[in-house]
Design a protein around this motif. Structure first.
Motif, mmCIF file in Angstrom:
data_model
loop_
_atom_site.group_PDB
_atom_site.id
_atom_site.type_symbol
_atom_site.label_atom_id
_atom_site.label_comp_id
_atom_site.label_asym_id
_atom_site.label_seq_id
_atom_site.Cartn_x
_atom_site.Cartn_y
_atom_site.Cartn_z
ATOM 1 N N MET A 7 34.587 48.233 39.480
ATOM 2 C CA MET A 7 34.824 49.491 40.186
ATOM 3 C C MET A 7 34.110 50.614 39.463
ATOM 4 O O MET A 7 34.058 50.647 38.235
ATOM 5 C CB MET A 7 36.325 49.787 40.233
ATOM 6 N N ASN A 8 33.570 51.548 40.229
ATOM 7 C CA ASN A 8 32.885 52.708 39.671
ATOM 8 C C ASN A 8 33.763 53.945 39.875
ATOM 9 O O ASN A 8 33.799 54.509 40.960
ATOM 10 C CB ASN A 8 31.531 52.918 40.344
ATOM 11 N N GLY A 9 34.479 54.350 38.845
ATOM 12 C CA GLY A 9 35.251 55.587 38.893
ATOM 13 C C GLY A 9 36.585 55.473 39.605
ATOM 14 O O GLY A 9 37.017 54.405 40.043
ATOM 15 N N ASP A 10 37.226 56.627 39.712
ATOM 16 C CA ASP A 10 38.551 56.700 40.311
ATOM 17 C C ASP A 10 38.534 56.447 41.810
ATOM 18 O O ASP A 10 39.498 55.934 42.375
ATOM 19 C CB ASP A 10 39.188 58.067 40.033
ATOM 20 N N LYS A 11 37.451 56.819 42.457
ATOM 21 C CA LYS A 11 37.349 56.625 43.900
ATOM 22 C C LYS A 11 37.374 55.131 44.249
ATOM 23 O O LYS A 11 38.039 54.709 45.191
ATOM 24 C CB LYS A 11 36.068 57.281 44.423
ATOM 25 N N GLY A 12 36.673 54.336 43.474
ATOM 26 C CA GLY A 12 36.669 52.895 43.700
ATOM 27 C C GLY A 12 38.022 52.268 43.408
ATOM 28 O O GLY A 12 38.446 51.346 44.104
ATOM 29 N N ARG A 13 38.705 52.785 42.383
ATOM 30 C CA ARG A 13 40.041 52.263 42.054
ATOM 31 C C ARG A 13 41.033 52.533 43.175
ATOM 32 O O ARG A 13 41.797 51.664 43.567
ATOM 33 C CB ARG A 13 40.529 52.880 40.746
ATOM 34 N N SER A 14 41.004 53.757 43.687
ATOM 35 C CA SER A 14 41.956 54.089 44.755
ATOM 36 C C SER A 14 41.640 53.303 46.026
ATOM 37 O O SER A 14 42.545 52.877 46.747
ATOM 38 C CB SER A 14 41.947 55.590 45.039
ATOM 39 N N LYS A 15 40.361 53.082 46.300
ATOM 40 C CA LYS A 15 39.962 52.298 47.468
ATOM 41 C C LYS A 15 40.423 50.846 47.333
ATOM 42 O O LYS A 15 40.940 50.258 48.278
ATOM 43 C CB LYS A 15 38.444 52.367 47.636
ATOM 44 N N ALA A 16 40.284 50.289 46.131
ATOM 45 C CA ALA A 16 40.709 48.910 45.893
ATOM 46 C C ALA A 16 42.225 48.774 46.013
ATOM 47 O O ALA A 16 42.729 47.793 46.578
ATOM 48 C CB ALA A 16 40.248 48.452 44.514
ATOM 49 N N LYS A 18 44.192 50.659 47.867
ATOM 50 C CA LYS A 18 44.534 50.783 49.286
ATOM 51 C C LYS A 18 44.310 49.475 50.025
ATOM 52 O O LYS A 18 45.088 49.081 50.880
ATOM 53 C CB LYS A 18 43.713 51.892 49.938
ATOM 54 N N ILE A 19 43.229 48.783 49.692
ATOM 55 C CA ILE A 19 42.935 47.498 50.330
ATOM 56 C C ILE A 19 43.996 46.469 49.945
ATOM 57 O O ILE A 19 44.489 45.722 50.790
ATOM 58 C CB ILE A 19 41.527 47.012 49.946
ATOM 59 N N ALA A 20 44.357 46.443 48.672
ATOM 60 C CA ALA A 20 45.339 45.465 48.197
ATOM 61 C C ALA A 20 46.709 45.698 48.827
ATOM 62 O O ALA A 20 47.379 44.759 49.246
ATOM 63 C CB ALA A 20 45.445 45.521 46.682
ATOM 64 N N VAL A 21 47.124 46.945 48.928
ATOM 65 C CA VAL A 21 48.444 47.253 49.488
ATOM 66 C C VAL A 21 48.460 47.034 50.994
ATOM 67 O O VAL A 21 49.492 46.728 51.581
ATOM 68 C CB VAL A 21 48.851 48.704 49.125
ATOM 69 N N GLY A 22 47.299 47.149 51.641
ATOM 70 C CA GLY A 22 47.219 46.994 53.088
ATOM 71 C C GLY A 22 47.383 45.564 53.582
ATOM 72 O O GLY A 22 47.616 45.349 54.773
ATOM 73 N N LEU A 23 47.271 44.587 52.718
ATOM 74 C CA LEU A 23 47.432 43.187 53.136
ATOM 75 C C LEU A 23 48.895 42.876 53.439
ATOM 76 O O LEU A 23 49.808 43.474 52.856
ATOM 77 C CB LEU A 23 46.946 42.244 52.037
#
Length: 114
Positions: A7-16, A18-23
């Motif tokens: 992941m590159n930075g905080d934006k990538g962490r938050s995106k990851a 969100k994807i994980a919680v969305g499953l």
């Protein structure tokens, strides 16, 4: 399960996250590791392959580090049974006796004319 994601930075962490919680079946997801590059996902019936493929498509390289049953962690945290007291506790009830000195005689009607 633990998934390592590039992941590159905080934006990538938050995106990851969100994807994980969305499953479906995911109860919680948290960042783990020294550089916060691992996502720890807990839940029931989570598809690990689907999670890693979604993370690869939208965030970056993702690889599965470990998959463990949640029941294994619960077995490690067994509580020791508490010892029962040797004698049961019964609260003390005190009875205050009332002194009885006799009885009062019935002297008839209180009217003296009759």
């Amino acid at each position: 399960m633990v998934v390592k994601v590039t992941m590159n930075g905080d934006k990538g962490r938050s995106k990851a996250l969100k994807i994980a919680v969305g499953l479906s079946g995911v109860e919680s997801a948290s960042l783990k590791g020294d550089d916060k590059s691992q996502i720890e996902v807990t839940g029931d019936g989570v598809d690990a392959v689907k999670l890693t493929s979604l993370l690869r498509k939208s965030v970056g390289h993702a690889e599965l580090v470990s998959v463990a049953d949640a029941g294994e962690k619960k077995e490690e945290k067994k509580e020791e049974p508490k010892p029962e007291p040797s004698t049961p506790y019964y609260p003390q009830y005190y009875y205050q006796p009332v002194a009885w000195y006799g009885y009062v005689e019935d002297r008839g009607p209180s009217c003296s004319i009759m």
